[in-house]
Scaffold this motif. Structure first.
Motif, short mmCIF file in Angstrom:
data_model
loop_
_atom_site.label_atom_id
_atom_site.label_comp_id
_atom_site.label_asym_id
_atom_site.label_seq_id
_atom_site.Cartn_x
_atom_site.Cartn_y
_atom_site.Cartn_z
N VAL A 167 0.58 -1.09 -0.01
CA VAL A 167 0.31 0.27 0.35
C VAL A 167 1.24 1.32 -0.36
O VAL A 167 2.13 1.73 0.81
N TYR A 168 0.23 2.67 -0.89
CA TYR A 168 1.80 3.39 -1.06
C TYR A 168 0.52 4.82 0.35
O TYR A 168 -0.14 4.73 0.68
N ASP A 169 2.04 5.34 0.46
CA ASP A 169 1.63 5.85 1.73
C ASP A 169 2.11 7.11 1.37
O ASP A 169 3.35 7.93 0.71
N ALA A 170 1.19 8.43 0.78
CA ALA A 170 1.95 9.24 0.29
C ALA A 170 2.25 10.28 1.22
O ALA A 170 2.95 11.38 0.89
N ASP A 220 4.87 9.32 3.17
CA ASP A 220 6.27 9.84 2.90
C ASP A 220 6.95 9.20 1.91
O ASP A 220 8.14 8.75 1.38
N ALA A 221 6.16 8.62 0.91
CA ALA A 221 6.40 8.83 -0.53
C ALA A 221 6.93 7.29 -0.39
O ALA A 221 7.84 6.71 -0.93
N SER A 222 6.06 6.23 0.51
CA SER A 222 6.41 5.10 0.85
C SER A 222 6.21 3.84 0.34
O SER A 222 4.47 4.27 0.47
N PHE A 223 6.23 3.01 0.33
CA PHE A 223 4.95 1.45 0.54
C PHE A 223 5.40 1.25 1.93
O PHE A 223 6.35 0.54 2.28
N THR A 224 3.89 0.05 2.18
CA THR A 224 4.33 -0.29 3.32
C THR A 224 3.63 -1.90 2.61
O THR A 224 2.64 -1.45 2.01
N THR A 225 3.37 -2.84 3.41
CA THR A 225 3.34 -4.37 3.18
C THR A 225 1.91 -4.82 3.93
O THR A 225 2.27 -4.71 5.10
N GLN A 226 0.77 -4.72 3.45
CA GLN A 226 0.13 -5.66 4.78
C GLN A 226 -0.42 -6.88 4.17
O GLN A 226 -0.56 -7.35 2.84
N LEU A 227 0.41 -7.76 5.41
CA LEU A 227 -0.67 -9.25 4.83
C LEU A 227 -1.83 -9.94 4.51
O LEU A 227 -2.40 -9.12 5.66
N GLY A 228 -2.13 -10.24 4.30
CA GLY A 228 -3.40 -11.26 3.45
C GLY A 228 -3.63 -12.48 4.35
O GLY A 228 -3.25 -13.17 5.62
N ALA A 281 -3.08 -18.78 -6.59
CA ALA A 281 -2.67 -17.93 -5.65
C ALA A 281 -2.39 -18.45 -4.27
O ALA A 281 -2.05 -19.25 -3.29
N MET A 282 -3.85 -18.67 -4.16
CA MET A 282 -3.91 -19.84 -2.61
C MET A 282 -3.09 -20.86 -2.43
O MET A 282 -2.92 -21.33 -1.50
N LEU A 283 -3.68 -22.35 -3.13
CA LEU A 283 -3.07 -23.47 -3.37
C LEU A 283 -0.83 -23.04 -3.10
O LEU A 283 -0.36 -24.15 -2.80
N GLU A 284 -0.55 -21.63 -4.11
CA GLU A 284 1.06 -21.85 -3.77
C GLU A 284 0.91 -21.32 -2.32
O GLU A 284 2.44 -22.33 -2.44
N ALA A 285 0.63 -20.37 -1.78
CA ALA A 285 0.25 -20.70 -0.60
C ALA A 285 0.53 -21.75 0.05
O ALA A 285 1.73 -21.94 1.34
N MET A 286 -0.77 -22.51 -0.47
CA MET A 286 -0.06 -23.92 0.95
C MET A 286 0.73 -24.79 0.47
O MET A 286 1.07 -25.52 1.38
N GLN A 287 1.54 -24.68 -0.74
CA GLN A 287 2.49 -25.88 -1.15
C GLN A 287 3.81 -25.02 -0.59
O GLN A 287 5.12 -25.93 -0.09
N GLU A 288 3.63 -23.58 -0.77
CA GLU A 288 5.37 -23.25 -0.64
C GLU A 288 5.53 -22.65 0.93
O GLU A 288 6.41 -22.71 1.59
N ARG A 289 4.14 -23.00 1.33
CA ARG A 289 4.01 -22.65 3.02
C ARG A 289 4.86 -20.20 3.42
O ARG A 289 5.30 -20.68 4.37
N GLN A 290 4.73 -19.71 1.80
CA GLN A 290 5.17 -18.62 2.46
C GLN A 290 4.11 -17.88 0.76
O GLN A 290 3.84 -18.17 0.05
N THR A 291 4.31 -16.63 1.17
CA THR A 291 4.47 -15.74 0.08
C THR A 291 5.06 -14.63 -0.32
O THR A 291 6.18 -14.68 0.47
N SER A 292 4.68 -14.40 -1.09
CA SER A 292 6.03 -13.22 -1.92
C SER A 292 5.24 -12.13 -2.37
O SER A 292 4.45 -12.39 -2.99
N ILE A 293 5.62 -10.75 -1.52
CA ILE A 293 4.89 -9.53 -1.93
C ILE A 293 5.92 -8.55 -2.23
O ILE A 293 6.66 -8.12 -1.27
N GLY A 294 6.02 -7.86 -3.32
CA GLY A 294 6.91 -6.53 -3.54
C GLY A 294 8.04 -7.41 -3.77
O GLY A 294 8.95 -5.98 -3.06
N GLY A 295 8.42 -8.24 -3.61
CA GLY A 295 10.00 -8.86 -3.95
C GLY A 295 10.45 -9.25 -3.01
O GLY A 295 11.52 -10.45 -2.42
N GLU A 296 9.23 -9.10 -1.55
CA GLU A 296 9.93 -9.74 -0.27
C GLU A 296 8.76 -11.14 -0.35
O GLU A 296 7.51 -11.55 0.25
#
Length: 339
Positions: free
Chosen positions: A101-104, A106-114, A136-151
């Motif tokens: 989510v973009y924060d105007a 300080d012109a930065s992005f913050t991660t909001q976990l789903g 997307a859900m099945l990938e999260a189930m299999q990999e036990r992780q999510t990737s958001i903005g490269g993190e």
């Protein structure tokens, strides 16, 4: 007390003290589950097997059979986080895994976990979400992780997904592909309660059992559940049971050699090796739930429908002749000699 230990060496057998501790924790969680969920003993076992093995559960039932109550009660009983995701055709992958989510200011992005970042996730009516969201859900189930903005963000442990499918109102749904259904360890089918069970539900509503302030508190902690998971992996699986499991999976691929040709003709595809893996892990958990530190053939047989009903793929002739997959599975199980 059971400890969560992760080592590369072969695990020693369970001691009598560890088996007693596992039985105590399982009994406490089961009592709290049964305090709110009437009947549904097989559902309780299915959810606990999924929790102890790290597998996920696909559940098919009509609305109103306490799926949400079961999942939330289980989460409360282990002091775990719970999220319910209602699937709709416009649900996006970011609605599940999270986004930036973009924060105007300080012109930065913050991660909001789903909402997938929880110990127990109820994915309600998964067949109403698009194929992209399902993936997307099945990938999260299999990999036990999510990737958001490269993190990369690891999912919590324990982590259990209970995905539901509604067998009615199929208009506007996206059927799960067979290869994706294979990623669920177990598929269970719920039926309506008996009149006595339904009456008990009404009595409990009158007594305020389901009120928000009626929770009895957690019966176990997440560390104890992780200890149970480690204990389940140490349950003894005899080589004869391993051969039995592999035999069950093998005959699904060569059914014409073992069962009535009429029933064998309904099968388009047999089960993948994931079925054998699911049988082995789930049978160990089922044995632990029964208070044993070893697997018996009945543990495997009791799981046959749940492990195979979504992996043995039947053709359209079976639907035309109204032959359920459970009938075929029963014939396959009967064809394999019990050790």
């Amino acid at each position: 007390m059971l400890q969560h230990v992760d080592t590369g060496s072969p695990a020693p057998p369970l001691t009598a003290g560890e088996l007693d501790e596992a039985a105590r924790v399982i009994a406490a969680v089961s009592r709290q589950f049964e305090s709110k969920v009437v009947g549904q003993d097989r559902l309780r076992q299915t959810l606990l097997i999924g929790l102890l093995t790290g597998g996920h559960v696909l559940l098919e039932s009509v609305p109103g059979l306490a799926k949400t109550t079961a999942a939330s009660t289980l989460a409360d009983s282990i002091r775990g986080s719970f999220r319910r995701i209602q699937c709709t055709p416009d649900l996006l992958p970011s609605d599940i895994v999270g986004t930036q989510v973009y924060d105007a200011r300080d012109a930065s992005f913050t991660t909001q976990l789903g909402p997938v970042h929880a110990n127990i996730v109820l994915l309600d009516e998964i067949n109403r979400s698009s194929a992209k969201t399902q993936s997307a859900m099945l990938e999260a189930m299999q990999e036990r992780q999510t990737s958001i903005g490269g993190e990369v963000h690891r999912l919590p442990e324990p982590f259990l997904v209970l995905a539901t499918q509604n067998p009615i109102e199929q208009e506007g749904t996206y059927q799960l592909p067979e290869a994706q259904m294979d990623r669920f360890m177990l598929k269970d089918v719920l039926d309506y309660p008996t009149p006595e069970e339904e009456a008990e539900v009404l009595h409990r509503i009158d007594r305020g059992v389901y009120a928000d302030d009626a929770s009895a508190g957690p019966a176990a902690g997440l560390d104890q559940i992780r200890g149970l998971q480690a204990a389940a992996r140490r349950v003894y699986l005899d080589p004869a049971i391993v051969r039995y499991i592999v035999g069950l999976t093998y005959v699904t691929r060569h059914a014409e050699q073992y069962i009535d040709p009429r029933l064998a003709g309904y099968i388009e595809f047999g089960a993948s090796p994931r079925a054998s893996i699911a049988f082995a892990a789930a049978a160990r958990a089922a044995a632990l739930l029964s208070g044993r530190d070893y697997v018996v053939p009945e543990d495997v047989k009791s799981l046959a429908h749940r492990v195979l009903r979504h992996r043995v793929i039947l053709g359209f002739e079976a639907a035309a002749d109204q032959v359920p997959v459970e009938t075929v599975v029963d014939a396959l199980v009967a064809a394999v000699q019990t050790p």
